[in-house]
Design an enzyme around this catalytic site. Structure first.
Site, mmCIF file in Angstrom:
data_model
loop_
_atom_site.group_PDB
_atom_site.id
_atom_site.type_symbol
_atom_site.label_atom_id
_atom_site.label_comp_id
_atom_site.label_asym_id
_atom_site.label_seq_id
_atom_site.Cartn_x
_atom_site.Cartn_y
_atom_site.Cartn_z
ATOM 1 N N CYS A 133 32.734 -35.716 -15.108
ATOM 2 C CA CYS A 133 31.484 -34.810 -14.952
ATOM 3 C C CYS A 133 31.292 -34.065 -16.202
ATOM 4 O O CYS A 133 32.129 -32.893 -16.618
ATOM 5 C CB CYS A 133 31.301 -33.988 -13.826
ATOM 6 N N CYS A 155 28.189 -35.116 -11.995
ATOM 7 C CA CYS A 155 28.429 -35.648 -10.466
ATOM 8 C C CYS A 155 27.281 -34.917 -9.667
ATOM 9 O O CYS A 155 26.355 -34.180 -10.235
ATOM 10 C CB CYS A 155 29.632 -34.956 -10.090
ATOM 11 N N CYS A 227 -7.463 -18.675 0.770
ATOM 12 C CA CYS A 227 -8.009 -20.298 0.591
ATOM 13 C C CYS A 227 -7.111 -21.284 -0.303
ATOM 14 O O CYS A 227 -6.616 -20.802 -1.249
ATOM 15 C CB CYS A 227 -9.410 -19.953 -0.197
ATOM 16 N N CYS A 254 -14.690 -15.228 -14.878
ATOM 17 C CA CYS A 254 -13.674 -14.059 -14.896
ATOM 18 C C CYS A 254 -12.890 -14.194 -13.462
ATOM 19 O O CYS A 254 -12.387 -13.220 -13.267
ATOM 20 C CB CYS A 254 -14.586 -12.779 -14.832
ATOM 21 N N CYS A 304 -17.519 34.151 -0.586
ATOM 22 C CA CYS A 304 -16.780 35.236 -1.446
ATOM 23 C C CYS A 304 -16.398 34.680 -2.856
ATOM 24 O O CYS A 304 -16.016 33.628 -3.063
ATOM 25 C CB CYS A 304 -15.869 35.978 -0.567
ATOM 26 N N CYS A 313 2.028 31.023 -6.930
ATOM 27 C CA CYS A 313 1.214 32.010 -7.980
ATOM 28 C C CYS A 313 0.555 33.104 -7.364
ATOM 29 O O CYS A 313 0.895 34.330 -7.508
ATOM 30 C CB CYS A 313 0.016 31.043 -8.569
ATOM 31 N N HIS A 328 -12.220 44.268 -10.144
ATOM 32 C CA HIS A 328 -13.695 44.199 -9.572
ATOM 33 C C HIS A 328 -13.737 45.026 -8.564
ATOM 34 O O HIS A 328 -12.771 45.636 -8.035
ATOM 35 C CB HIS A 328 -13.813 42.760 -9.407
#
Length: 580
Positions: A133, A155, A227, A254, A304, A313, A328
């Site tokens: 082989c 083989c 399908c 497509c 507001c 933060c 403000h």
């Protein structure tokens, strides 16, 4: 692609649906209470079905595919006088094109044989009792050694392992070669059948069958989930819309769902836009502002102007001017105004930011307008498919018994539902078309919106008649005795709606060429009351003046009888033969 609701067992609607020759005079009153049709000779359903069968494609099941594959192998084997195994190898290499095989073979047989690994004279076995082989280098008697046409001995165990590895690697196993690295001899299906395991033989046969579809430029698998049908298409024969036997419609070009009359590039852009992150960014830009400290976008969800960024933060700022809230208070206008912002705005400090936000908001609103209508018609189409399925399998027999009429006389109801399903699909894609239609081409946009409005209004009348008016004949006791009037009404609405959508499809496929250079629309848009569709733009569009139907500036004229657009040279309507 449509959802699996589109896979309902309903009659298919192909791309030639608008080819019926029908004529009807449709009332244009808002209430549409009276339906006095000039011509009651509507097409027989059998004639319509016959026309639908004139397709430029063929749907194939597995038995059809296998038969065509066997026929091609037989043809090549007979013409070239070679074994069927060799013919199969040749066809695989030349993508199952019989003509390409013949052309290459008769041009240079030796080169073709060398390319695909077909030896002209197989090498004979050695007469030794034992052979070594070439893979495991063990010696075996002849009955445990096999060779390809080249004569290299291996083989049975090594052959099985070699084949299993190749088959597990995918369809490349169809062009299997001798395991000897220096040899190009092909290993055919006969050796696979003799040496491979049952599981590997099944996989190989499946690869061979699928290659007939996937490697052939004239065939494709239906892209619907689950399908197993394939489609053979006559390339260059015109329209690309395919109606598979599973009831799913798709575009040959497509492989997206059927989208006539919109071109593939527009569909690709629309699908990409629906799935892209661009609209999310537009929403963020239009409805949020960045925190002045950490720059994370923040949405204002209360009245507001005092904003507090989320941890870690926690910066407090004014929504209007984005300044620190510590600056403000009452002196800056309180919690719902900001004098600093108003003063800075007067000086033009926020012009660019506001402009970008306004542009993003307008863009988002415009996209939402078209997408909502696109999605609504998609869901309406799926519901219509379900209703069509129910009508075919449940209600038709019941209605036949109640009206004492054979089911063959009730096909006009099925035709109406088929028309609704197809028109919903067309109308859905017109909204994608409208989104990409240039805002600068006002005349084209007005003409498009007029045609779209007319078609949508006609479809709504047909859909309501088929969905609601029919119910009284299914459930009322005793059944109303004016069923023939209902037949005339529904068949007439089906005919008129088909004409409306034929006009729309024809106009879009021609690039709205019926609009002249001065910005006028066709006679239809100038004289009609205007559409009453959901888009709400038909009446506005119809106010635009336009030339008469005989104007030489237009490429077509519109029939007063059936609204069909005819070529300029026609002296009578091509649809209903009404005089010009």
């Amino acid at each position: 692609m449509d959802s699996e609701d589109d896979m309902l067992d309903a009659n298919s609607v192909d791309d030639d649906y608008y080819s019926g020759d029908t004529a009807a005079d449709y009332c244009s009153d808002d209430d549409c209470g009276d339906y006095e049709f000039m011509n009651h000779d509507f097409e027989d359903p059998h004639d319509i079905v016959a026309k639908h069968q004139q397709k430029n494609y063929v749907v194939l099941n597995e038995a059809d595919i296998r038969q065509r594959q066997e026929d091609d192998i037989t043809t090549v084997s007979t013409v070239l006088s070679i074994p069927r195994v060799a013919a199969s190898i040749l066809l695989c290499h030349y993508h199952w094109s019989v003509s390409n095989v013949h052309e290459a073979w008769f041009a240079d047989e030796d080169r073709v044989r060398k390319t695909v690994g077909l030896l002209e004279r197989p090498v004979q076995f050695s007469n030794a009792k034992l052979l070594t082989c070439g893979i495991c280098f063990e010696s075996y008697p002849l009955d445990r050694i096999s060779t390809a046409a080249c004569g290299h001995p291996f083989c049975s165990t090594c052959w099985k392992s070699y084949m299993r590895t190749s088959i597990d690697g995918g369809p490349g196993c169809l062009m299997l070669r001798c395991p000897d690295p220096s040899c190009y001899a092909a290993v055919g299906q006969d050796m696979i059948g003799r040496l491979a395991s049952d599981d590997d033989k099944g996989k190989y046969a499946r690869y061979l069958l699928r290659s007939y579809i996937e490697d052939n430029r004239k065939t494709k698998w239906c892209p619907a989930p689950g399908c197993e049908y394939a489609v053979e298409f006559v390339v260059g024969s015109g329209g690309y819309d395919i109606a598979c036997s599973c009831s799913y419609g798709f575009c040959w070009n497509c492989t997206e769902e059927a989208h006539r009359p919109v071109d593939c590039s527009t569909v690709a852009k629309w699908i990409m836009k629906n799935s892209a992150e661009s609209e999310n960014m537009n929403w963020i830009l239009a409805n949020s502002k960045p925190c002045p400290k950490c720059k994370r976008p923040i949405e204002k969800n209360q009245g507001c102007m005092h904003m507090t960024c989320t941890p870690p933060c926690k910066f407090e700022f004014c929504w209007l001017c984005l300044g620190a809230w510590t600056d403000h208070g009452e002196r800056t206008g309180g919690f719902y105004a900001c004098n600093r912002y108003e003063a800075a705005k007067q000086e033009g400090a926020y012009d660019e930011t506001e402009r970008r936000r306004e542009m993003a908001k307008n863009s988002l609103e415009r996209y939402t307008h078209y997408y909502e209508r696109w999605a609504t018609n998609q869901s309406s189409r799926q519901k219509a498919l379900a209703d069509l399925h129910e009508m075919q399998n449940v209600h038709l027999e019941k209605l036949s018994d109640r009206q004492s009429q054979p089911e063959s006389q009730l096909k006009f109801i099925i035709e109406a539902w088929l028309q609704i399903v197809e028109c919903r699909r067309v109308l859905k894609w017109t909204y994608a078309y409208g989104y990409y239609l240039s805002e600068e081409e006002q005349a084209k946009r007005q003409f498009f919106e007029y045609l779209q409005g007319e078609a949508e209004a006609g479809l709504e009348r047909l859909h309501q008649c088929a969905e609601k008016d029919l119910q009284s004949y299914l459930i009322a006791e005793p059944p109303p005795n004016d069923f023939n009037d209902f037949r005339t009404k529904l068949a007439g609405l089906t005919s008129v709606t088909r004409n409306y959508f034929e006009n729309l499809v024809r106009a879009l496929e021609n690039g709205l060429a019926d609009v002249n250079t001065q910005g006028g629309c066709s006679k239809t848009a100038a004289s009609s009351k205007g559409g009453k569709g959901k888009s709400g733009r038909g009446k506005a569009a119809s106010k635009t003046g336009g030339p008469s139907k005989n104007s030489d500036d237009l490429g077509s004229w519109c029939c007063d009888q059936c609204t069909y657009f005819n070529s300029r040279t026609s002296t009578s309507c091509e649809m209903c033969h009404h005089g010009r």
